[in-house]
Design an enzyme around this catalytic site. Sequence first.
Site, PDB file in Angstrom:
ATOM      1  N   ASP A   1      16.869 114.498  16.922  1.00  0.00           N
ATOM      2  CA  ASP A   1      15.458 114.102  16.899  1.00  0.00           C
ATOM      3  C   ASP A   1      15.419 112.637  16.467  1.00  0.00           C
ATOM      4  O   ASP A   1      15.590 112.329  15.292  1.00  0.00           O
ATOM      5  CB  ASP A   1      14.690 114.989  15.910  1.00  0.00           C
ATOM      6  CG  ASP A   1      13.228 114.565  15.735  1.00  0.00           C
ATOM      7  OD1 ASP A   1      12.810 113.557  16.360  1.00  0.00           O
ATOM      8  OD2 ASP A   1      12.512 115.238  14.968  1.00  0.00           O
TER       9      ASP A   1
ATOM     10  N   TRP B   1      11.338 116.735   8.556  1.00  0.00           N
ATOM     11  CA  TRP B   1      11.336 116.959  10.010  1.00  0.00           C
ATOM     12  C   TRP B   1      12.440 117.908  10.431  1.00  0.00           C
ATOM     13  O   TRP B   1      12.225 118.786  11.277  1.00  0.00           O
ATOM     14  CB  TRP B   1      11.391 115.630  10.762  1.00  0.00           C
ATOM     15  CG  TRP B   1      10.098 114.893  10.623  1.00  0.00           C
ATOM     16  CD1 TRP B   1       9.866 113.734   9.957  1.00  0.00           C
ATOM     17  CD2 TRP B   1       8.815 115.317  11.137  1.00  0.00           C
ATOM     18  NE1 TRP B   1       8.533 113.406  10.017  1.00  0.00           N
ATOM     19  CE2 TRP B   1       7.871 114.349  10.732  1.00  0.00           C
ATOM     20  CE3 TRP B   1       8.378 116.414  11.886  1.00  0.00           C
ATOM     21  CZ2 TRP B   1       6.513 114.436  11.061  1.00  0.00           C
ATOM     22  CZ3 TRP B   1       7.017 116.504  12.209  1.00  0.00           C
ATOM     23  CH2 TRP B   1       6.114 115.521  11.795  1.00  0.00           C
TER      24      TRP B   1
ATOM     25  N   LYS C   1       5.823 106.470  17.572  1.00  0.00           N
ATOM     26  CA  LYS C   1       6.364 105.690  16.460  1.00  0.00           C
ATOM     27  C   LYS C   1       6.832 104.336  16.970  1.00  0.00           C
ATOM     28  O   LYS C   1       6.451 103.299  16.435  1.00  0.00           O
ATOM     29  CB  LYS C   1       7.533 106.408  15.781  1.00  0.00           C
ATOM     30  CG  LYS C   1       7.351 107.819  15.191  1.00  0.00           C
ATOM     31  CD  LYS C   1       6.002 108.285  14.921  1.00  0.00           C
ATOM     32  CE  LYS C   1       5.776 109.589  14.181  1.00  0.00           C
ATOM     33  NZ  LYS C   1       6.655 110.696  14.270  1.00  0.00           N
TER      34      LYS C   1
END
Length: 363
Positions: free
Chosen positions: A175, A101, A199
């Site tokens: 993030d 990511w 999530k």
Amino acid sequence: MGRAFNFSAGPAVMPEAVLQQAALEMLDWHGSGMSVMEMSHRGKEFIGIYEQTESDLRELLAVPSHFKILFMQGGGLAENAIVPLNLSQGGAMDFVITGSWSQKSLKEAEKYGQARVAATSQTDGFTSMPSPATWKIGADSRYVHICSNETIHGVEFHELPDLQALGCDAPLVVDFSSHVASRPVDWSRVGLAFGGAQKNLGPAGLTLVIVREDLIGHALPHCPSAFDYKLVADNQSMYNTPPTYSIYMAGLVFQWLKQRGGIAAMEQRNIAKAQFLYDFLDNSSLYVNHVAKDCRSRMNVPFFLRDESRNEAFLDGAKTANLLQLKGHKSVGGMRASIYNAMPLEGVQALVAYMREFEKTQA
Ligand SMILES: *Cc1c(COP(=O)(O)O)cnc(C)c1O
């Protein structure tokens, strides 16, 4: 078959009580004669839902008053562009690469300015965390980006870096898509945090941005208006139509979190769940997790069968045992159990019980 234990990395398991409440309110929300998804975002019913959701989140995450909470769209990947459009001012940005990511964030930011690598753990396959003391951050840095929980590699920052202690005045961008609300946040170390909701907060479609006020209002001229933090903030996230139903669902999740004792209590449950699973993995001769112990994710637990020819049999048996979506990300292989807030300890216990049985049949 009834509801299974769902280990998906995202979109992911929701609290059952929240789904039930949403079902009850689906056709007629609180006597309004409408479903939430049929309401004008400017009507008093939805404004009420929005304000409650914002204030519950601010309370849960202890967000200081000099931070704005923005409800946006586009997911974590869109923020990879929206953050540099708003914060870079065309200058340099530094990235700490700890998995897929943060790698994606770096690549996207390269379109908007000079994006540099401050540190990387790529050489060891993203199984460790580069110590902040080794990060190379330029004096001209507009911001430093980290992914505080790498969903695919299962690596988590258990403490946010203190950039000021490193002699760096640039804001930290985080993030936190895949572990937001699983643990408290030290806002004194953060300039901006963003995350997709799917999530740990609710359904897909909602993207959360929490940003320090002084970082707002510096967007590049070509930044799309709907992604300019100033326009979004000045319009209470209603410059354009926000993802109303996802905001409502996240609001129900926030109420559920408050009933469960808030974020500190959830953190204790998450520690217990993760420890139970890692302890089992570490004592097994069939399964293995490769991540260094000091940076193992509490939310996403990748693991491998030492005999990979048994992967299909493992997944088939898991499905029969009502344990779903355990297949690892294709870039890493193996298995991954995502054990977000809404996964009860019983789910992790059921997984370990199954894994123990499966291991016996392999002897
Ligand atoms: C899932 C995820 C993303 C991407 O989110 P999208 O909503 O698909 O854009 C970004 N960062 C992290 C850490 C994630 O887990």
